[in-house]
Design an enzyme around this catalytic site. Sequence first.
Site, PDB file in Angstrom:
ATOM      1  N   GLY A 149     -30.281  28.823  -1.621  1.00 55.12           N
ATOM      2  CA  GLY A 149     -29.142  28.154  -1.022  1.00 55.12           C
ATOM      3  C   GLY A 149     -29.341  27.022  -0.138  1.00 55.12           C
ATOM      4  N   CYS A 150     -28.151  26.693   0.616  1.00 56.90           N
ATOM      5  CA  CYS A 150     -28.253  25.397   1.514  1.00 56.90           C
ATOM      6  C   CYS A 150     -29.331  25.517   2.488  1.00 56.90           C
ATOM      7  CB  CYS A 150     -26.822  25.212   1.860  1.00 56.90           C
ATOM      8  SG  CYS A 150     -25.809  24.694   0.799  1.00 56.90           S
TER       9      CYS A 150
END
Length: 356
Positions: A149-150
């Site tokens: 993810g980020c």
Amino acid sequence: MSVFLNRISTAVPPNDVHGAFVDFAAGLLEGERSAPVFDRLVKRSQIDHRWSVLTLADRGRSAIAGNEEVYRRGSFPSTAERMRLFERFAVDLAQRAVDGLDLGDRVGDVTHVIAVSCTGLVAPGIDLQLIERCGLNPSVERTVVGFMGCYAAINALKLARHIVRSEEGARVLIVSVELCTLHLQETNDLEKVLSFLIFGDGCAAALVTSDPVGLSLDRFHAALLPEAADQITWRVGDHGFDMHLSGQVPGSVGEALRRGRETILHGTAIEEIDLWAVHPGGRTILDAVQGALDLEPQALATSREVLRSFGNMSSATVLFVLERLMKGANPGDRGCAMAFGPGLTAETLLFTAAAA
């Protein structure tokens, strides 16, 4: 031994799709009670541009279609079709970012490659493809950081630091490439449709070595809020990767930072931090960070500028922020970087601008 983020190069595709994606998302909500809410959030998003590898043939509420007619109401592509697009476009964007580092004759001196992505899976992967494309040593050591993810780029920097600390002469190339626009979903669920308003494509490449140039990578810390783990999820579905991004996330991010503030900053006072590289996951995320840490509005100006110009490019985004901060940093400036994702997790980094 000190380890330094020497330089960063960024690249985005040529197609500005923000307006088209907003129109298309609004079409998915036509007749829904949530449509006025979406319209209101569009106006408050503080995003002007997002970029995509997809070429738009039209703009409207019925389709977003390029030469491949990727998104058309009633016939969204399968995951396999989306992965074929990732394989087609990702390495070109990654090569552009690596070329921007201007490694020149020293490109063959790269000892390690860390390839980061949570929006595509293919083998042979970008790590192998870049060896030939960029002239890397065929025996370069390769690691793939995937599906985190980020915050994945922070973990890549953490891994690069470990490598250089264990092998002083190591020269670590990080390549974070995300094609978020390959994962739009056909739905009238407001929280899912809001992702049409935020995510774009982008790539960042970075070089990490023991050369005292750029930013010293001083300390990493992960702050977890496990009771909010279900607020950000990222799963492989039949029609692309399916993200759940709850409206509760900004509040949870703020809570995680309030709980972990002292540990994250390792005794450093807020006013002693000169540079804030906060992942712009969205306007409300930045507002939550600003409130939780009692920051002056100007502290997050660079993060807000990246959000306005590019949207959220998942893991690559925090490197876009760091690239801009590096250009204006003064020797000795102290900084804090952070990015957020599944877990619910805030991955953080303390850094210092080098004297050289």
